[in-house]
Design an enzyme around this catalytic site. Structure first.
Site, PDB file in Angstrom:
ATOM      1  N   SER A 154       0.817  -1.210   0.000  1.00 55.85           N
ATOM      2  CA  SER A 154       0.000   0.000   0.000  1.00 55.85           C
ATOM      3  C   SER A 154       0.857   1.271   0.000  1.00 55.85           C
ATOM      4  O   SER A 154       1.662   1.470  -0.907  1.00 55.85           O
ATOM      5  CB  SER A 154      -0.954  -0.050   1.206  1.00 55.85           C
ATOM      6  N   HIS A 177      -2.757  -1.276  -4.769  1.00 55.20           N
ATOM      7  CA  HIS A 177      -4.222  -1.218  -4.882  1.00 55.20           C
ATOM      8  C   HIS A 177      -4.655   0.246  -4.829  1.00 55.20           C
ATOM      9  O   HIS A 177      -3.898   1.116  -4.382  1.00 55.20           O
ATOM     10  CB  HIS A 177      -4.894  -2.020  -3.771  1.00 55.20           C
TER      11      HIS A 177
END
Length: 275
Positions: A154, A177
């Site tokens: 992340s 993501h």
């Protein structure tokens, strides 16, 4: 005993005989007065028991000895979840960004520190806090080598690519993501625009500090069918190098060797400028 003697005995003040004896005895001379016993001298503190010291070291640090070394490399670790403006529950393993930023400022100002090693094993966290750390790392004037161990997921991705050179362990992973919100979300177009602009900041930063293009990174970010509960991509070890996110696969030895090379080049550059 006669009647007169008995009367004299009754009229005599009490304790007269004892008082007479006390007054008749001469007072003790100063030499005879007993001085109070002096306190025994305190024992000098002996050397610390080596067995106790060893046990304390094992209890507190989990090892028998701690290497004492003056180093010209500052090591900064980012472990667990990057904590931002909201305090996370106590059971979470966190790294607070307000602790890291002063450390980076101190490393930049310390002339004895010639290089910085950043070790990551993070699941991500607060986007703005992660970007703040990444910007601080990328703006240091000293060489910085980043090493991803375990995971750099992340918002850990921008921090991992922010250094001068980056490494990733062969078994380490990086999850890419889209940005997500937690808590109360107002479902209006402005919320989507805010998320889109924040995502653009992350994508552009990663593209500037690595060899991957914005188009390819967005394609990895929005890929479907790979993550169970989300869209995105899980990149492992050599794949991160293949995509251009990370410079090289390696561990701690490789990272330190590269950092020493960069520091040596920085010294040569300073010498040339002085000459």
């Amino acid at each position: 005993m006669s009647k007169q003697q008995f009367t004299d005995y009754l009229n005599r003040p009490p304790f007269a005989s004892a008082m007479t004896k006390m007054q008749s005895s001469p007072p003790p001379s100063p030499a005879e007065e007993q001085e109070p016993n002096p306190a025994p001298p305190a024992e000098a503190p002996g050397p610390e028991d080596p067995k106790k010291k060893l046990l304390d070291s094992i209890t507190q640090l989990g090892q028998t000895n701690v290497p004492q070394l003056e180093s010209n490399i500052y090591c900064m670790s980012i472990i667990g979840q990057v904590e931002g403006h909201i305090q996370l529950p106590p059971q979470n393993k966190t790294t607070k960004y307000e602790h890291l930023i002063p450390q980076l400022v101190a490393a930049e100002q310390n002339n004895k520190i010639e290089g910085v090693l950043v070790i990551l094993n993070t699941v991500g966290g607060d986007v703005e806090a992660g970007l703040a750390i990444a910007e601080m790392v990328s703006s240091l004037s000293k060489p910085v080598v980043t090493l991803v161990l375990g995971g750099g997921h992340s918002i850990g991705v921008p921090i991992a690519v922010a250094g001068t050179y980056s490494f990733i362990a062969e078994t380490a992973t990086m999850t890419i993501h889209p940005i997500r919100l937690t808590g109360l979300v107002i479902s209006v177009p402005q919320t989507f625009e805010y998320l889109d602009k924040m995502q653009d900041r992350v994508v552009s930063f990663i593209a500037r500090h690595s060899k991957i293009s914005e188009q390819q990174f967005r394609e990895l970010m929005t890929r479907t069918g790979e993550l169970t509960r989300d869209i995105g991509t899980n990149v492992i070890g050599a794949d991160a190098v293949k995509y251009g996110l990370i410079d090289e696969v390696g561990g701690l030895g490789s990272a330190l060797k590269k950092l020493n090379e960069l520091m040596e080049n920085a010294r040569k550059g300073k010498d040339e400028v002085l000459q």
